[in-house]
Motif scaffolding. Structure first.
Motif, PDB file in Angstrom:
ATOM      1  N   ASP A 124       0.824  -1.203  -0.071  1.00  0.00           N
ATOM      2  CA  ASP A 124      -0.041  -0.162   0.067  1.00  0.00           C
ATOM      3  C   ASP A 124       0.928   1.199  -0.075  1.00  0.00           C
ATOM      4  N   ALA A 125       0.254   2.247  -0.402  1.00  0.00           N
ATOM      5  CA  ALA A 125       0.905   3.812  -0.248  1.00  0.00           C
ATOM      6  C   ALA A 125      -0.214   4.749   0.047  1.00  0.00           C
ATOM      7  N   ALA A 126       0.581   5.782   0.659  1.00  0.00           N
ATOM      8  CA  ALA A 126      -0.182   6.973   1.177  1.00  0.00           C
ATOM      9  C   ALA A 126       0.659   8.090   0.888  1.00  0.00           C
ATOM     10  N   VAL A 127       0.321   9.205   0.292  1.00  0.00           N
ATOM     11  CA  VAL A 127       1.049  10.518   0.154  1.00  0.00           C
ATOM     12  C   VAL A 127       0.344  11.669   0.674  1.00  0.00           C
ATOM     13  N   VAL A 128       0.866  12.550   1.626  1.00  0.00           N
ATOM     14  CA  VAL A 128       0.396  13.757   1.875  1.00  0.00           C
ATOM     15  C   VAL A 128       1.357  14.928   1.157  1.00  0.00           C
ATOM     16  N   TYR A 129       0.603  15.682   0.468  1.00  0.00           N
ATOM     17  CA  TYR A 129       1.302  16.721  -0.306  1.00  0.00           C
ATOM     18  C   TYR A 129       1.420  18.089   0.613  1.00  0.00           C
ATOM     19  N   ARG A 130       2.541  18.555   0.722  1.00  0.00           N
ATOM     20  CA  ARG A 130       2.671  19.827   1.611  1.00  0.00           C
ATOM     21  C   ARG A 130       3.048  20.850   0.811  1.00  0.00           C
ATOM     22  N   ALA A 131       3.723  20.887  -0.312  1.00  0.00           N
ATOM     23  CA  ALA A 131       3.968  21.941  -1.104  1.00  0.00           C
ATOM     24  C   ALA A 131       4.269  21.559  -2.618  1.00  0.00           C
ATOM     25  N   GLU A 132       4.352  22.676  -3.656  1.00  0.00           N
ATOM     26  CA  GLU A 132       4.774  22.288  -4.905  1.00  0.00           C
ATOM     27  C   GLU A 132       6.442  22.108  -5.076  1.00  0.00           C
ATOM     28  N   ALA A 133       6.689  21.234  -6.040  1.00  0.00           N
ATOM     29  CA  ALA A 133       8.207  21.302  -6.390  1.00  0.00           C
ATOM     30  C   ALA A 133       8.214  21.234  -7.960  1.00  0.00           C
ATOM     31  N   ALA A 146      10.420  11.502   3.824  1.00  0.00           N
ATOM     32  CA  ALA A 146      10.185  12.917   3.977  1.00  0.00           C
ATOM     33  C   ALA A 146      10.971  13.286   2.767  1.00  0.00           C
ATOM     34  N   MET A 147       9.936  14.198   2.183  1.00  0.00           N
ATOM     35  CA  MET A 147      10.748  15.057   0.852  1.00  0.00           C
ATOM     36  C   MET A 147      10.797  16.390   1.251  1.00  0.00           C
ATOM     37  N   VAL A 148      11.868  17.008   1.022  1.00  0.00           N
ATOM     38  CA  VAL A 148      12.305  18.327   1.306  1.00  0.00           C
ATOM     39  C   VAL A 148      12.996  18.983   0.256  1.00  0.00           C
ATOM     40  N   ARG A 149      12.669  20.228   0.043  1.00  0.00           N
ATOM     41  CA  ARG A 149      13.603  20.857  -0.943  1.00  0.00           C
ATOM     42  C   ARG A 149      14.823  21.404  -0.604  1.00  0.00           C
ATOM     43  N   LYS A 150      15.814  20.867  -1.005  1.00  0.00           N
ATOM     44  CA  LYS A 150      17.238  21.268  -0.374  1.00  0.00           C
ATOM     45  C   LYS A 150      17.572  22.897  -0.467  1.00  0.00           C
ATOM     46  N   ARG A 151      17.051  23.493  -1.407  1.00  0.00           N
ATOM     47  CA  ARG A 151      17.516  24.984  -1.257  1.00  0.00           C
ATOM     48  C   ARG A 151      17.025  25.704  -0.139  1.00  0.00           C
ATOM     49  N   ASP A 152      15.773  25.423   0.311  1.00  0.00           N
ATOM     50  CA  ASP A 152      15.066  26.332   1.152  1.00  0.00           C
ATOM     51  C   ASP A 152      14.276  25.321   2.286  1.00  0.00           C
ATOM     52  N   GLY A 153      14.484  24.139   2.341  1.00  0.00           N
ATOM     53  CA  GLY A 153      13.927  23.295   3.526  1.00  0.00           C
ATOM     54  C   GLY A 153      12.528  23.243   3.620  1.00  0.00           C
ATOM     55  N   THR A 154      11.993  23.482   2.587  1.00  0.00           N
ATOM     56  CA  THR A 154      10.345  23.283   2.400  1.00  0.00           C
ATOM     57  C   THR A 154      10.312  21.906   2.101  1.00  0.00           C
ATOM     58  N   GLU A 155       9.066  21.407   3.002  1.00  0.00           N
ATOM     59  CA  GLU A 155       8.553  20.115   3.171  1.00  0.00           C
ATOM     60  C   GLU A 155       7.542  19.904   1.755  1.00  0.00           C
ATOM     61  N   ILE A 156       8.156  19.237   0.992  1.00  0.00           N
ATOM     62  CA  ILE A 156       7.186  18.959  -0.271  1.00  0.00           C
ATOM     63  C   ILE A 156       6.293  17.817  -0.205  1.00  0.00           C
ATOM     64  N   ALA A 157       6.564  16.730   0.452  1.00  0.00           N
ATOM     65  CA  ALA A 157       5.528  15.528   0.695  1.00  0.00           C
ATOM     66  C   ALA A 157       6.093  14.540   1.592  1.00  0.00           C
ATOM     67  N   ARG A 158       5.221  13.895   2.336  1.00  0.00           N
ATOM     68  CA  ARG A 158       5.374  12.810   3.167  1.00  0.00           C
ATOM     69  C   ARG A 158       4.611  11.629   2.486  1.00  0.00           C
ATOM     70  N   VAL A 159       5.518  10.370   2.447  1.00  0.00           N
ATOM     71  CA  VAL A 159       4.956   9.260   1.952  1.00  0.00           C
ATOM     72  C   VAL A 159       5.285   8.105   2.802  1.00  0.00           C
ATOM     73  N   LYS A 160       4.317   7.120   2.936  1.00  0.00           N
ATOM     74  CA  LYS A 160       4.122   5.798   3.636  1.00  0.00           C
ATOM     75  C   LYS A 160       4.216   4.903   2.680  1.00  0.00           C
ATOM     76  N   THR A 161       4.968   3.762   2.545  1.00  0.00           N
ATOM     77  CA  THR A 161       4.738   2.530   1.810  1.00  0.00           C
ATOM     78  C   THR A 161       4.768   1.437   2.582  1.00  0.00           C
ATOM     79  N   GLY A 162       3.711   0.734   2.402  1.00  0.00           N
ATOM     80  CA  GLY A 162       3.835  -0.665   3.400  1.00  0.00           C
ATOM     81  C   GLY A 162       4.443  -1.754   2.313  1.00  0.00           C
TER      82      GLY A 162
END
Length: 156
Positions: free
Chosen positions: A67-76, A101-117
């Protein structure tokens, strides 16, 4: 339907940097939803490789995403470098969750959280397999000197 929530650990045992390519961009001009799982897949491959494994051989078992779940936090956007961190949590008899945890490197903005079972799989027998004890023991929850519990951290 209620909103998904993915709780992330305070520490991750693995991080890698991935660049958003043109194939990751949708008609809205930002990273498409399909790209998030593709990037998680690449991070998972790199994480397993760092441990000396592949998706087809984790202590003799393969893995399958259940399974998979994604929570979007900001655009990339095209060219953005994302730091993708990976942790292991919530073991059961046949698998566990991988948290990203997916975070934009240049400004530390969190882009997405993902969980994969994931479940462990015996490919020759074509059946689900027990989680390899060597993998499970490597990622048992640990407690630091302040008594704080950390999920998904290597015990070595």
């Amino acid at each position: 339907m209620s909103r998904l929530s993915i709780e992330l650990p305070s520490h991750f045992p693995f991080s890698t940097t991935l660049t958003i390519g043109i194939g990751d961009i949708n008609y809205g001009g930002h990273m498409g939803n399909d790209a998030v799982l593709r990037l998680a897949h690449e991070a998972r491959l790199r994480f397993l490789k760092s441990l000396g494994h592949t998706e087809m051989d984790v202590h003799g078992c393969g893995i399958i995403m259940s399974d998979a779940a994604v929570v979007y936090r900001a655009e990339a956007f095209h060219g953005d470098e994302l730091v993708v961190s990976v942790a292991v949590a919530d073991f059961n008899k046949y698998g566990c969750d991988l948290l990203y945890a997916m975070v934009r490197k240049r400004d530390g903005t969190e882009i997405a959280r993902v969980k994969t079972g994931i479940v462990f799989f015996d490919y020759p027998a074509r059946k689900v397999a027990r989680a390899p004890s060597a993998f499970v023991s490597r990622f048992q929850p640990t407690t630091d000197t302040d008594g704080e519990r950390h999920e998904g951290l290597p015990t070595e």
